[in-house]
Design an enzyme around this catalytic site. Structure first.
Site, PDB file in Angstrom:
ATOM      1  CE  LYS A   1     -10.292  -5.466   7.954  1.00  0.00           C
ATOM      2  NZ  LYS A   1     -10.177  -6.498   6.921  1.00  0.00           N
TER       3      LYS A   1
ATOM      4  CB  VAL B   1      -0.961   0.027   1.221  1.00  0.00           C
ATOM      5  CG1 VAL B   1      -1.841   1.267   1.186  1.00  0.00           C
ATOM      6  CG2 VAL B   1      -1.817  -1.236   1.258  1.00  0.00           C
TER       7      VAL B   1
HETATM    8  N1  HSE Z   1      -6.576  -9.874   5.367  1.00  0.00           N
HETATM    9  C1  HSE Z   1      -7.636  -8.971   5.072  1.00  0.00           C
HETATM   10  C2  HSE Z   1      -8.687  -9.647   4.218  1.00  0.00           C
HETATM   11  C3  HSE Z   1      -7.216  -7.736   4.328  1.00  0.00           C
HETATM   12  O1  HSE Z   1      -8.537 -10.823   3.854  1.00  0.00           O
HETATM   13  O2  HSE Z   1      -9.677  -9.014   3.936  1.00  0.00           O
HETATM   14  C4  HSE Z   1      -6.669  -6.705   5.217  1.00  0.00           C
HETATM   15  O3  HSE Z   1      -7.574  -6.314   6.205  1.00  0.00           O
END
Ligand code: HSE
Length: 447
Positions: free
Chosen positions: A206, A17
């Site tokens: 998240k 990124v």
């Molecule tokens: N590993 C995460 C996913 C991406 O598979 O969505 C980064 O948050």
């Protein structure tokens, strides 16, 4: 017209990124300057090893291992290193040096979000983190700004692309979990150690971030109930399909009232659940992400797109850099985030939803009636029952039916019931002699 001085942007980390952010900042310099009203000059990129290979060519003159000096020289610091330390210390140092911070570090935000927000507030700076949840998808800004005048009731999110890829492959191709995970690893969706994705830790981080924003309440990541997808079988996925459902790993943030205690609060949870194939989230295939927001006034909204990827996530980072730069140009304190509601964080026991219970039982008279009465005794209302004969004769004896009368599979879907009532029901069912096995209990969401 550009009247403001150029702003100095420092980048910490040059992974997939970070490298894309550096490229876009340089290539789009003039266009960004026109949008912001000030030039955005990338003045340095802090890395651990200046000679390490990069996913995109970077100007070697920008690379440095002296992150602290770089931070002190910047107006905007972009942190894309990941991990807790030294990222946390660097961000605190940036805020205390008067810089705004852009980060995509969900683990850090989930663990130390309140500390970083408080530090920013104290010095009148901002922390932007659109890239931390669901990659390219704008969801932080909609929750923090667009929906700031509304009340969010519930969020259902597919916020982990690896698990969505695996479950989608199991659904579309009838694959086993192990095979689908192997393909996800081969294609680079899953990491060499896939634990954070498949056990739901990534989605839980998240969920903590989304719940905090949606309900104006600090939600520690430890308070997010978490179940992964490792126990999901091809048989469950195929059975779900026949019943009109698809299995998805959902991050759910909900405002609710515990039906037994009457306590109002917030629930944040991550588990594999069934959703109707008619629900918009059922159309989220492969490694894509989507966040479905149910708001009091706005109604249902869905945000869909790439949840990962270097250039896709760089788009979210650049959006934040532009916001931070505009704030510098315009002045003022920026966008406020609050935890004023300070709601109680409710445990999984407070949740009510629908359930699908799959049982292997003796295929004998009265068994269905006995099972049905256990649901009724625990106050759980049955919506649908489906029965199929599983085995007869010697196999049935081996499977545990004492008289060899055969076994049947019962798939029972309930109306909305409380988690407590459902677990009591399942415990009572598992105790019955006529029940060979409780094959699975899956929640049914999205109604
Ligand atoms: N590993 C995460 C996913 C991406 O598979 O969505 C980064 O948050």
């Amino acid at each position: 017209m550009i009247a403001y001085r150029n702003l100095r942007v420092a980048l910490l980390g040059a992974g997939s990124v970070g490298a894309q952010v550096a490229t876009l900042l340089t290539e789009h310099h003039d266009e960004l300057a026109s949008r912001v009203g000030a030039g955005l000059d990338l003045v340095g990129i802090a890395v651990r090893d200046v000679d390490a290979p990069r996913s995109a060519p970077l100007d070697p003159a920008l690379l440095t291992t002296d992150a602290m000096s770089l931070i002190e020289s910047a107006d905007i610091v972009i942190e894309l290193m990941g991990g807790i330390e030294p990222a946390r210390s660097y961000i605190l140092h940036a805020l205390n040096s008067g810089a705004d911070v852009v980060t995509g570090n969900k683990a850090l935000l989930a663990a130390h979000g309140p500390e970083l927000q408080a530090a920013a507030e104290q010095v009148g700076a901002q922390v932007y983190y659109e890239a931390a949840v669901a990659g390219a998808i704008p969801i932080i800004r909609p929750l923090r700004e667009s929906l700031a005048g509304d009340r969010v009731k519930r969020i259902l999110g597919i916020v982990n692309g690896t698990t969505n890829f695996i479950l989608d492959k199991m659904d579309v191709e009838g694959d086993t979990f192990e095979n689908a995970l192997a393909v996800a690893t081969e294609l680079g969706y899953a990491e060499a150690d896939p634990t954070a994705d498949i056990e739901g830790y990534d989605a839980a981080q998240k969920a903590a971030i989304l719940a905090r924003l949606a309900f104006h309440t600090d939600v520690p990541v430890e308070a997010v109930h978490r179940e992964g997808i490792t126990t999901i079988t091809a048989a469950q996925v195929s059975q779900a399909q026949k019943a009109g459902y698809v299995v998805k790993l959902l991050a759910i943030c909900e405002r609710l009232t515990d039906p037994e205690t009457g306590v109002e609060g917030v629930s944040a949870r991550v588990y594999p659940a069934l959703i109707s194939r008619q629900h918009p989230l059922a159309a989220v295939h492969g490694g894509k992400n989507a966040v479905f927001v149910e708001a009091e006034a706005a109604g249902d909204l869905m945000f869909y797109g790439a949840g990962a990827g270097g250039i896709e996530t760089a788009s979210a980072v650049l959006g934040d850099v532009v916001s931070a730069a505009r704030r510098h140009v315009a002045g003022g304190p920026g966008v406020a985030e609050t935890t004023h509601a300070n709601l109680t964080i409710l445990p999984i026991d407070s949740v009510s939803t629908r359930y699908q219970i799959t049982l292997e039982v003796s295929d004998a008279p009265g068994v269905l009636a006995r099972i049905a009465s256990l649901f009724s005794e625990h106050g759980v209302s049955v919506e649908a029952v489906q029965q199929s004969v599983a085995s007869v004769g010697p196999d049935a004896v081996a499977a545990g039916t004492p008289d060899g009368s055969g076994t049947a599979t019962l798939v029972i879907v309930t109306h909305i019931a409380s988690e407590r009532a459902l677990s009591r029901t399942v415990a009572a069912i598992a105790d019955q002699k006529v029940v060979v096995r409780v094959e699975s209990v899956l929640r049914v969401e999205g109604a």
